[in-house]
Design a protein around this motif. Structure first.
Motif, PDB file in Angstrom:
ATOM      1  N   LEU A  25      25.886 -11.151   5.297  1.00 34.00           N
ATOM      2  CA  LEU A  25      25.075 -11.411   6.491  1.00 34.00           C
ATOM      3  C   LEU A  25      25.527 -10.545   7.662  1.00 34.00           C
ATOM      4  O   LEU A  25      24.704 -10.003   8.408  1.00 34.00           O
ATOM      5  N   VAL A  29      23.227  -7.792   9.642  1.00 27.92           N
ATOM      6  CA  VAL A  29      23.022  -7.819  11.101  1.00 27.92           C
ATOM      7  C   VAL A  29      23.461  -6.505  11.730  1.00 27.92           C
ATOM      8  O   VAL A  29      22.789  -5.982  12.633  1.00 27.92           O
ATOM      9  N   ALA A  80      17.355 -12.994  11.087  1.00 25.44           N
ATOM     10  CA  ALA A  80      18.114 -13.695  10.056  1.00 25.44           C
ATOM     11  C   ALA A  80      17.817 -15.191  10.079  1.00 25.44           C
ATOM     12  O   ALA A  80      17.631 -15.818   9.023  1.00 25.44           O
ATOM     13  N   ALA A 311      17.482 -14.396   5.048  1.00 28.26           N
ATOM     14  CA  ALA A 311      17.985 -13.740   6.253  1.00 28.26           C
ATOM     15  C   ALA A 311      18.064 -12.231   6.070  1.00 28.26           C
ATOM     16  O   ALA A 311      17.597 -11.458   6.925  1.00 28.26           O
ATOM     17  N   VAL A 312      18.643 -11.791   4.963  1.00 32.74           N
ATOM     18  CA  VAL A 312      18.790 -10.355   4.705  1.00 32.74           C
ATOM     19  C   VAL A 312      17.421  -9.693   4.518  1.00 32.74           C
ATOM     20  O   VAL A 312      17.173  -8.590   5.021  1.00 32.74           O
ATOM     21  N   ILE A 315      15.657  -9.256   7.940  1.00 34.61           N
ATOM     22  CA  ILE A 315      16.295  -8.182   8.701  1.00 34.61           C
ATOM     23  C   ILE A 315      15.849  -6.831   8.151  1.00 34.61           C
ATOM     24  O   ILE A 315      15.516  -5.911   8.898  1.00 34.61           O
TER      25      ILE A 315
END
Length: 355
Positions: A25, A29, A80, A311-312, A315
């Motif tokens: 994560l 980010v 995310a 989340a990934v 992004i």
């Protein structure tokens, strides 16, 4: 494989997640912060973080520092949160409804949340007392309730709505609900918004992270973490629901209460995300299926894996939306649809062949 090895495998899996999930994560980010129309070195990003969080005094260009802290970092973190929240909503809906095609976008929850948010911001519903997130939550709840009622009515008219009929009924009801609330949203915009507002809202409805700031992160992060914790708390109940409500009840699970709690929490998470970034489709559909292929059907593994992958994924979709067309930012919903639509077709074809 002996008994000791069988017990050791889950323990290894848990310890692997302790370091693998945060590192993955963090790297995602950082990538979302570094990659854009103007590339920024990772070293510069780390210096800005050190200056802001720990009071360091590294020499950093003010423009780069402003881009990193005020624009890209908050955007990546909220992406995310949205990806994790939408993926978790897909996991829960697919387990509760026993339908592989269930997700917040197809079930009308996102459309209802959009209608509620637009009604508050443009039509002035609530006279300033109702917040944007509360309006989105009310719209999401209303839309899902309508979809469930319509699916039950259709099911009762087709001999109980079992098996494939029930699955088809809930999806058709979701499509009908989505179209209805999308039409209501368009009506509110046409009636109450001026040309500039209409253009901004239509861009927002397709998924837009351009206006994200730290205030949004302080709302999105607790929503995503809260949804994750609730899902983990009810992970065994979700395992039971995959075999049907009767099986869950036979295991001592309070079916109605647990179902109501999970749906309410997921509707709240979805509404919170939609109120900030608009309706982003297919995340809740694609990610849970991909993670089931990798980690299996047990929700102890599926829930954290889906949250991380969601989340990934979002992004990455945000990065693509910023760089695919030079000098222009695409709505992030366009990117997720380009991935999600073929995945939807694959899931639909596989489900049909299995039956």
């Amino acid at each position: 494989m002996n008994l000791a090895a069988a017990v050791q495998l889950p323990m290894v899996f848990r310890w692997r997640w302790v370091w693998l999930a945060p590192s993955t994560l963090f790297l995602a980010v950082m990538a979302g912060t570094a990659i854009g129309e103007t590339a920024i070195p990772l070293e510069t990003i780390l210096k800005v973080l050190a200056n802001r969080l720990w009071g360091a005094e590294h020499a950093v260009d003010r423009i780069d520092a402003g881009i990193i802290w005020n624009y890209r970092l908050s955007r990546a973190i909220l992406a995310a949160c949205c990806g994790a929240g939408l993926a978790l909503s897909g996991v829960v809906l697919q387990a509760l409804l026993r339908n592989p095609l269930a997700d917040p976008f197809l079930m009308g929850i996102s459309a209802g949340a959009s209608t509620g948010a637009v009604a508050v911001t443009i039509a002035g519903l609530g006279a300033g007392v109702v917040t944007l997130s509360l309006g989105a939550f009310a719209g999401a709840g209303l839309a899902f309730s309508l979809v469930v009622l319509l699916a039950r009515a259709a099911g009762s008219g087709t001999g109980g709505g079992r098996s494939a009929q029930a699955a088809g009924a809930i999806i058709l009801a979701g499509i009908a609900g989505s179209q209805l609330f999308n039409a209501l949203t368009a009506f509110i915009i046409a009636k109450s918004a001026n040309a500039e507002q209409a253009r901004g809202i239509m861009f927002w409805l397709m998924g837009n992270l351009s206006g994200v700031r730290w205030d949004d992160v302080t709302l999105g992060l607790p929503a995503a973490l809260g949804g994750l914790l609730v899902c983990l708390w009810y992970r065994r109940a979700l395992d039971a629901f995959t075999f049907g409500a009767d099986s869950a009840a036979s295991m001592g699970i309070a079916v109605r209460r647990v179902r109501a709690i999970l749906i309410a929490v997921m509707a709240l998470v979805t509404a919170t995300m939609v109120s900030m970034v608009g309706a982003i489709g297919f995340v809740g559909l694609v990610i849970p299926h991909a993670m089931r292929f990798l980690v299996g059907n047990r929700h102890t593994r599926l829930i954290p894996a889906s949250a991380l992958a969601g989340a990934v994924f979002l992004i990455g979709a945000d990065i693509i939306s910023r760089v695919i067309v030079p000098g222009q930012v695409l709505p992030i919903g366009v990117v997720t649809a380009l991935v999600g639509a073929p995945a939807f077709a694959v899931i639909l074809i596989r489900g049909t062949r299995r039956r």
